[in-house]
Write a protein that holds these residues in place. Structure first.
Motif, PDB file in Angstrom:
ATOM      1  N   UNK A   1       0.832  -1.207   0.000  1.00  9.63           N
ATOM      2  CA  UNK A   1       0.000   0.000   0.000  1.00  9.63           C
ATOM      3  C   UNK A   1       0.866   1.257   0.000  1.00  9.63           C
ATOM      4  N   UNK A   2       1.948   1.242   0.772  1.00  8.03           N
ATOM      5  CA  UNK A   2       2.844   2.400   0.804  1.00  8.03           C
ATOM      6  C   UNK A   2       3.477   2.636  -0.564  1.00  8.03           C
ATOM      7  N   UNK A   3       3.834   1.559  -1.256  1.00  5.02           N
ATOM      8  CA  UNK A   3       4.412   1.718  -2.588  1.00  5.02           C
ATOM      9  C   UNK A   3       3.364   2.243  -3.571  1.00  5.02           C
ATOM     10  N   UNK A   4       2.142   1.747  -3.474  1.00  6.07           N
ATOM     11  CA  UNK A   4       1.095   2.208  -4.376  1.00  6.07           C
ATOM     12  C   UNK A   4       0.805   3.687  -4.194  1.00  6.07           C
ATOM     13  N   UNK A   5       0.903   4.172  -2.953  1.00  9.64           N
ATOM     14  CA  UNK A   5       0.646   5.592  -2.678  1.00  9.64           C
ATOM     15  C   UNK A   5       1.831   6.469  -3.038  1.00  9.64           C
ATOM     16  N   UNK A   6       3.044   6.009  -2.717  1.00  9.93           N
ATOM     17  CA  UNK A   6       4.250   6.809  -2.936  1.00  9.93           C
ATOM     18  C   UNK A   6       5.296   5.956  -3.649  1.00  9.93           C
TER      19      UNK A   6
END
Length: 567
Positions: free
Chosen positions: A197-202
């Motif tokens: 999720x963190x990679x998808x957001x940033x």
């Protein structure tokens, strides 16, 4: 990249960090598990010895109780084997230390044996990747035992005490499997979902590496957890969703059907004690899980165990990257012990343990650990001075203070190493009180001096003993990533390739990319080192992730838009 090209680069000298070294981090997600485990594993033997009036033997049972600190990040099936190896390794080191102490009282010999044991323990912990707290606990136990008064006839009984306490510590660490069998796998899966999720957001290189490492860790946890269960099947499907978010390059936009809010919601539900969330199956999930079953079966077969042994032997071989750090540990611990003895310190083994704790994967990390150790130990002796009057009011108070310090150490050390050292230092000093009252001022002075000597000499050894193999590890990782990428591309292009072959190729490439980034991070923090091929590293990572995306598309996990100049 060729070896000639690597060697043609000029060596670089890296600046050592000062700011941020003492900054507090968020506490670890499961900080309470090792903290409670070591308290329970220590309290029972301590109370038994108290009831028998033999608290002077606490040092030997404590050696076994401290084994409860290990393995909390592993699934229970692997944890049982890992903690058993820790207990046996601790017993072997303790036996050597006690036998040496019973045969000689030469400080020079004792320091040499202590340094040699610390180096062997460093190799063992790094090669097996046993995880925190690493080799420091081993060094603390064996170094202290070397300077404990001992007779040859007492050695078997003292080792037996350690083994008995170690067996109880094994029960403490493995026992939760009875009521929370899939707990570690659930946590690893939740971390993979959060990282995705963190990679998808940033999106970015660092967040991609963190997500890839978390996904790889989740798969390793599930593969090592034993036979599949309905809960583990659900966790495997969740990891597939995390992989989908990671598979599409950042330039291609968000992954359809894998929104960050959904991934985080699934992570929260996975951490809870309730049922595993059941999102819609990702495309290709059934085929991918078939490949997972094939890999799990292969690991249980004889050839899978032989491959694991070969990997361990390679980690211990002549070209191993862990050997230079072991040499640093040997040199640093020996010189620190001799310097402490030359200064007239009554407990030179503290300098040995301090030097052993300083030596990390590279000089930058060693420098940071040295600063943290210095600050933590110096504050810790002040804490010791404050709690000593209470501890000397009676044996129950002394036992309680040691247990509280042990709990505080594990509760705080994940925030920052120095903060945990504030509790470790008084615990180590209070353990000496079980053998008899000693002058407090002398203990404080020796501990502070040994800390300064151990850190200074340890850092000097880290500078003098260079780790030239760090660049070699990067070169090998580049070659391995290239080979894994080529295999994955050939497999994806083969119409006859089945689900197990595609999954194995993609998993091997993911592992190679994680190893490539780890090798680059370790080498970038080394002292006098050939300049890293940053452009080659970046190009290899980008090409590898493009191949991962293409392989995932071939498996049906994702659907990529048509390439227009770049995949």
């Amino acid at each position: 990249m060729s070896e000639t090209a690597l060697r043609s680069r000029k060596p670089s000298v890296h600046r050592l960090p000062v700011t941020g070294v003492l900054r507090l981090n968020s506490p670890a997600e499961i900080w309470y598990k090792p903290a409670l485990s070591v308290v329970v594993a220590s309290a029972v033997p301590d109370l038994l010895l108290y009831s028998l009036g033999r608290l002077d033997l606490v040092m030997y049972t404590m050696a076994g109780s401290l084994c409860a600190l290990y393995g909390h990040h592993l699934p229970y099936a692997r944890r049982a084997h890992a903690v058993l190896r820790v207990v046996l390794g601790m017993a072997a080191g303790l036996a050597v230390a006690l036998l040496t102490a019973s045969l000689t009282d030469s400080a020079a010999v004792l320091i040499a044996v202590g340094a040699l044991l610390a180096a062997v323990q460093k190799v063992f912990c790094d090669a097996t990747r046993i995880g925190p707290p690493g080799n420091v606990i081993f060094a603390f136990v064996t170094s202290a035992a070397l300077f404990a008064p001992q007779e040859p006839g007492q050695v078997p009984g003292h080792v037996a005490l350690m083994l008995a306490a170690g067996a109880f510590a094994w029960l403490v660490t493995a026992g939760p499997a009875l009521w929370h069998r899939e707990g570690p796998e659930r946590l690893a899966t939740a971390r993979a979902l959060d990282a995705a999720a963190a990679y998808a957001e940033h999106p970015g290189a660092r967040s991609r590496h963190a997500a890839a490492a978390a996904v790889q860790g989740a798969w390793q946890s599930l593969l090592a957890s034993g036979r599949p269960t309905p809960v583990r099947r659900g966790l495997e499907r969740l990891v597939v969703h995390a992989e989908r978010a990671l598979a599409v390059p950042a330039a291609d936009g968000p992954v359809p059907g894998a929104r960050p809010d959904a991934l985080r919601r699934w992570a929260r539900e996975t951490r809870a004690r309730g049922p595993v969330p059941g999102p819609p199956p990702a495309p290709g999930t059934v085929e991918q899980l078939f490949g997972i079953d094939a890999e799990r079966t292969g690991r249980r077969m004889r050839h899978g165990r032989r491959a694991a042994r070969r990997r361990l032997l390679r980690a211990l071989g002549p070209g191993s990257p862990v050997l230079p750090v072991a040499v640093r540990t040997l040199v640093g611990c020996a010189l620190a012990g001799y310097a402490s003895a030359a200064l007239g310190v009554g407990h030179p083994y503290w300098a040995i343990v301090t030097a052993a704790s300083v030596h990390q994967a590279n000089l930058t990390l060693s420098w940071s650990r040295g600063l943290q150790r210095t600050v933590g130990n110096l504050l810790g002796v002040l804490v010791f001075a404050a709690v000593l009057p209470l501890a000397r009011t009676g044996a129950p108070a002394l036992v309680l203070c040691v247990l509280l310090c042990g709990f505080a150490a594990e509760a705080l050390i994940t925030r920052n190493y120095w903060l945990g050292s504030v509790a470790v230092t008084p615990m180590a000093l209070l353990i000496l009180e079980f053998g008899g009252v000693q002058p407090a001022a002398r203990l404080i002075e020796d501990r502070a001096l040994d800390t300064l000597v151990g850190v200074a000499v340890g850092l000097v050894a880290a500078v003098v003993v260079t780790n030239r193999r760090a660049s070699g590890r990067v070169e090998r990782a580049l070659d391995a990533a290239g080979e894994a990428r080529d295999r994955a591309e050939r497999t994806a292009a083969d119409p006859a390739a089945g689900a197990p072959a595609l999954e194995a190729a993609r998993r091997a490439l993911t592992a190679a990319l994680v190893e490539l980034r780890d090798a680059g991070d370790v080498a970038s923090g080394e002292w006098w080192q050939r300049a890293l091929p940053e452009e080659e590293l970046l190009a290899a990572e980008q090409a590898g992730h493009r191949t991962l995306a293409a392989t995932a598309q071939r498996q049906g996990l994702i659907t990529l838009p048509p390439a227009n100049g770049a995949v």
